[in-house]
Design a protein around this motif. Structure first.
Motif, mmCIF file in Angstrom:
data_model
loop_
_atom_site.group_PDB
_atom_site.id
_atom_site.type_symbol
_atom_site.label_atom_id
_atom_site.label_comp_id
_atom_site.label_asym_id
_atom_site.label_seq_id
_atom_site.Cartn_x
_atom_site.Cartn_y
_atom_site.Cartn_z
ATOM 1 N N PRO A 182 0.815 -1.223 0.000
ATOM 2 C CA PRO A 182 0.000 0.000 0.000
ATOM 3 C C PRO A 182 0.848 1.273 0.000
ATOM 4 O O PRO A 182 0.380 2.339 -0.411
ATOM 5 N N VAL A 183 2.092 1.168 0.450
ATOM 6 C CA VAL A 183 3.002 2.316 0.511
ATOM 7 C C VAL A 183 3.863 2.411 -0.751
ATOM 8 O O VAL A 183 4.114 3.500 -1.278
ATOM 9 N N ALA A 184 4.325 1.258 -1.232
ATOM 10 C CA ALA A 184 5.206 1.222 -2.404
ATOM 11 C C ALA A 184 4.985 -0.075 -3.175
ATOM 12 O O ALA A 184 5.351 -1.148 -2.686
ATOM 13 N N ASN A 185 4.382 0.021 -4.363
ATOM 14 C CA ASN A 185 4.135 -1.192 -5.150
ATOM 15 C C ASN A 185 4.525 -1.024 -6.617
ATOM 16 O O ASN A 185 3.994 -1.684 -7.502
ATOM 17 N N THR A 186 5.485 -0.125 -6.855
ATOM 18 C CA THR A 186 6.103 -0.005 -8.181
ATOM 19 C C THR A 186 7.619 0.062 -7.973
ATOM 20 O O THR A 186 8.079 0.402 -6.874
ATOM 21 N N PRO A 187 8.393 -0.239 -9.009
ATOM 22 C CA PRO A 187 9.852 -0.159 -8.848
ATOM 23 C C PRO A 187 10.321 1.215 -8.369
ATOM 24 O O PRO A 187 11.165 1.308 -7.471
ATOM 25 N N VAL A 216 13.531 -0.197 -13.800
ATOM 26 C CA VAL A 216 13.389 1.199 -14.221
ATOM 27 C C VAL A 216 14.319 1.515 -15.386
ATOM 28 O O VAL A 216 13.909 2.110 -16.398
ATOM 29 N N ASP A 217 15.574 1.101 -15.271
ATOM 30 C CA ASP A 217 16.587 1.454 -16.272
ATOM 31 C C ASP A 217 16.411 0.707 -17.595
ATOM 32 O O ASP A 217 16.657 1.271 -18.673
ATOM 33 N N LEU A 218 16.022 -0.568 -17.508
ATOM 34 C CA LEU A 218 16.029 -1.415 -18.698
ATOM 35 C C LEU A 218 14.646 -1.741 -19.260
ATOM 36 O O LEU A 218 14.523 -2.112 -20.426
ATOM 37 N N HIS A 219 13.600 -1.658 -18.419
ATOM 38 C CA HIS A 219 12.290 -2.161 -18.839
ATOM 39 C C HIS A 219 11.154 -1.172 -18.613
ATOM 40 O O HIS A 219 9.984 -1.571 -18.547
ATOM 41 N N GLY A 220 11.489 0.107 -18.481
ATOM 42 C CA GLY A 220 10.447 1.125 -18.322
ATOM 43 C C GLY A 220 9.602 0.949 -17.084
ATOM 44 O O GLY A 220 8.438 1.367 -17.058
ATOM 45 N N GLY A 221 10.177 0.316 -16.058
ATOM 46 C CA GLY A 221 9.438 0.109 -14.811
ATOM 47 C C GLY A 221 8.451 -1.035 -14.847
ATOM 48 O O GLY A 221 7.686 -1.232 -13.903
ATOM 49 N N GLU A 222 8.467 -1.815 -15.926
ATOM 50 C CA GLU A 222 7.545 -2.948 -16.066
ATOM 51 C C GLU A 222 8.290 -4.272 -15.894
ATOM 52 O O GLU A 222 9.493 -4.359 -16.143
ATOM 53 N N VAL A 223 7.557 -5.296 -15.473
ATOM 54 C CA VAL A 223 8.138 -6.640 -15.374
ATOM 55 C C VAL A 223 8.149 -7.267 -16.761
ATOM 56 O O VAL A 223 7.094 -7.387 -17.395
ATOM 57 N N PRO A 224 9.303 -7.659 -17.263
ATOM 58 C CA PRO A 224 9.366 -8.209 -18.625
ATOM 59 C C PRO A 224 8.780 -9.615 -18.699
ATOM 60 O O PRO A 224 8.992 -10.437 -17.807
ATOM 61 N N GLU A 225 8.041 -9.866 -19.773
ATOM 62 C CA GLU A 225 7.501 -11.208 -20.005
ATOM 63 C C GLU A 225 8.516 -11.987 -20.833
ATOM 64 O O GLU A 225 8.284 -12.348 -21.987
ATOM 65 N N ASP A 226 9.668 -12.227 -20.210
ATOM 66 C CA ASP A 226 10.789 -12.840 -20.914
ATOM 67 C C ASP A 226 11.679 -13.542 -19.889
ATOM 68 O O ASP A 226 12.114 -12.928 -18.914
ATOM 69 N N ARG A 227 11.929 -14.822 -20.107
ATOM 70 C CA ARG A 227 12.673 -15.604 -19.120
ATOM 71 C C ARG A 227 14.087 -15.060 -18.900
ATOM 72 O O ARG A 227 14.514 -14.876 -17.760
ATOM 73 N N ALA A 228 14.814 -14.809 -19.957
ATOM 74 C CA ALA A 228 16.194 -14.357 -19.806
ATOM 75 C C ALA A 228 16.262 -13.025 -19.077
ATOM 76 O O ALA A 228 17.124 -12.817 -18.212
ATOM 77 N N GLN A 282 15.876 -1.090 -9.652
ATOM 78 C CA GLN A 282 16.691 -0.188 -10.471
ATOM 79 C C GLN A 282 16.811 -0.709 -11.895
ATOM 80 O O GLN A 282 16.704 0.055 -12.866
ATOM 81 N N MET A 283 17.009 -2.017 -12.044
ATOM 82 C CA MET A 283 17.097 -2.599 -13.381
ATOM 83 C C MET A 283 15.777 -2.508 -14.130
ATOM 84 O O MET A 283 15.747 -2.256 -15.343
ATOM 85 N N LYS A 329 17.746 -9.850 0.799
ATOM 86 C CA LYS A 329 16.541 -9.722 -0.032
ATOM 87 C C LYS A 329 16.231 -8.256 -0.307
ATOM 88 O O LYS A 329 15.804 -7.897 -1.417
ATOM 89 N N ALA A 330 16.430 -7.398 0.681
ATOM 90 C CA ALA A 330 16.196 -5.963 0.492
ATOM 91 C C ALA A 330 17.168 -5.406 -0.549
ATOM 92 O O ALA A 330 16.783 -4.628 -1.435
ATOM 93 N N GLU A 331 18.431 -5.799 -0.444
ATOM 94 C CA GLU A 331 19.431 -5.325 -1.412
ATOM 95 C C GLU A 331 19.097 -5.797 -2.828
ATOM 96 O O GLU A 331 19.194 -5.034 -3.794
ATOM 97 N N ASN A 332 18.692 -7.068 -2.958
ATOM 98 C CA ASN A 332 18.311 -7.581 -4.275
ATOM 99 C C ASN A 332 17.068 -6.885 -4.814
ATOM 100 O O ASN A 332 16.963 -6.635 -6.019
ATOM 101 N N THR A 333 16.132 -6.593 -3.926
ATOM 102 C CA THR A 333 14.910 -5.904 -4.347
ATOM 103 C C THR A 333 15.228 -4.518 -4.898
ATOM 104 O O THR A 333 14.719 -4.118 -5.951
ATOM 105 N N ILE A 334 16.085 -3.778 -4.208
ATOM 106 C CA ILE A 334 16.481 -2.449 -4.676
ATOM 107 C C ILE A 334 17.187 -2.547 -6.029
ATOM 108 O O ILE A 334 16.893 -1.785 -6.969
ATOM 109 N N LYS A 335 18.121 -3.485 -6.156
ATOM 110 C CA LYS A 335 18.845 -3.662 -7.424
ATOM 111 C C LYS A 335 17.894 -4.074 -8.549
ATOM 112 O O LYS A 335 18.018 -3.599 -9.690
ATOM 113 N N THR A 336 16.960 -4.950 -8.231
ATOM 114 C CA THR A 336 15.972 -5.391 -9.219
ATOM 115 C C THR A 336 15.103 -4.220 -9.664
ATOM 116 O O THR A 336 14.849 -4.036 -10.868
#
Length: 210
Positions: free
Chosen positions: A56-61, A97-109, A94-95, A85-92
């Protein structure tokens, strides 16, 4: 185990629960991704308690990045391994936002390239968020598949490969949910509840309980 027996097992599991889903609380692919990332070596109940306050406070990258590492830790500190897990979440985030326009990619790789996201997590997201016929083998699925002899293998990757081979297409989208729930509530680790199991007569486990 033969093809006919497998088909009957899957049919019974489907009839008992026609529309299964994860027990993690989520309302978007991103929330699911973060919930699954947090769920390693933790219970879904424990993750839900944390994310019910976090999302409810933060649910987007970007919102989680704005929250920052220390504030994020305060929301998930009840979950095991919360620091990493917190560190990985922050890094994830950031990626994303930087690589996928803030969206979860529908791509395994692309998913597996995210910090803290392995094949199992990618499988869950592809299956549950996007409807792919992937099978995420966790400890429950590994146990149930080997114990029943539905799909035997010495490790989770081999069980996944066997399930993908022997499970008919019509069952593939839902099978990992059925097997997780069956392992969580009926075919439990220490003493399976064989007497209340809907597939007991089809299961090839030798040490059945009363």
């Amino acid at each position: 185990m033969n093809k006919e027996k497998r088909l009957e097992i899957l049919t019974r599991l489907r009839d008992d629960n026609p529309h299964p889903t994860t027990e993690l609380n989520f309302s978007s692919p991103f929330e699911l991704l973060i919930a699954v990332l947090l769920s390693a070596q933790a219970t879904d109940v424990g993750v839900n308690k944390a994310t019910d306050k976090l999302f409810p406070v933060a649910n987007t990258p970007q919102a989680i990045l704005d929250l920052g590492l220390e504030k994020l830790k305060s929301y998930i500190k009840t979950i095991g391994l919360f620091n990493s897990k917190a560190e990985n979440t922050i890094k994830t985030c950031q990626m994303l936002v930087d690589l996928h326009g803030g969206e979860v990619p529908e791509d395994r790789a692309a998913l597996e390239a995210l910090p803290g996201v392995g094949r199992k997590t990618a499988n869950v997201v592809l299956n549950t968020a996007f409807g792919w016929p992937t099978i995420a083998v966790d400890t429950h699925i590994f146990r149930v598949s080997n114990r029943t002899k539905l799909a035997m293998g010495k490790n989770v990757d081999l069980v996944e490969q066997k399930l993908l081979k022997v499970v008919p297409e019509e069952f593939k989208v839902d099978v990992h949910h059925w097997l997780i729930l069956h392992g969580r509530y009926t075919c439990v680790a220490r003493k399976p509840k064989c007497g209340s199991c809907i597939i007991e007569d089809l299961c090839e486990y030798k040490d059945k309980t009363e």
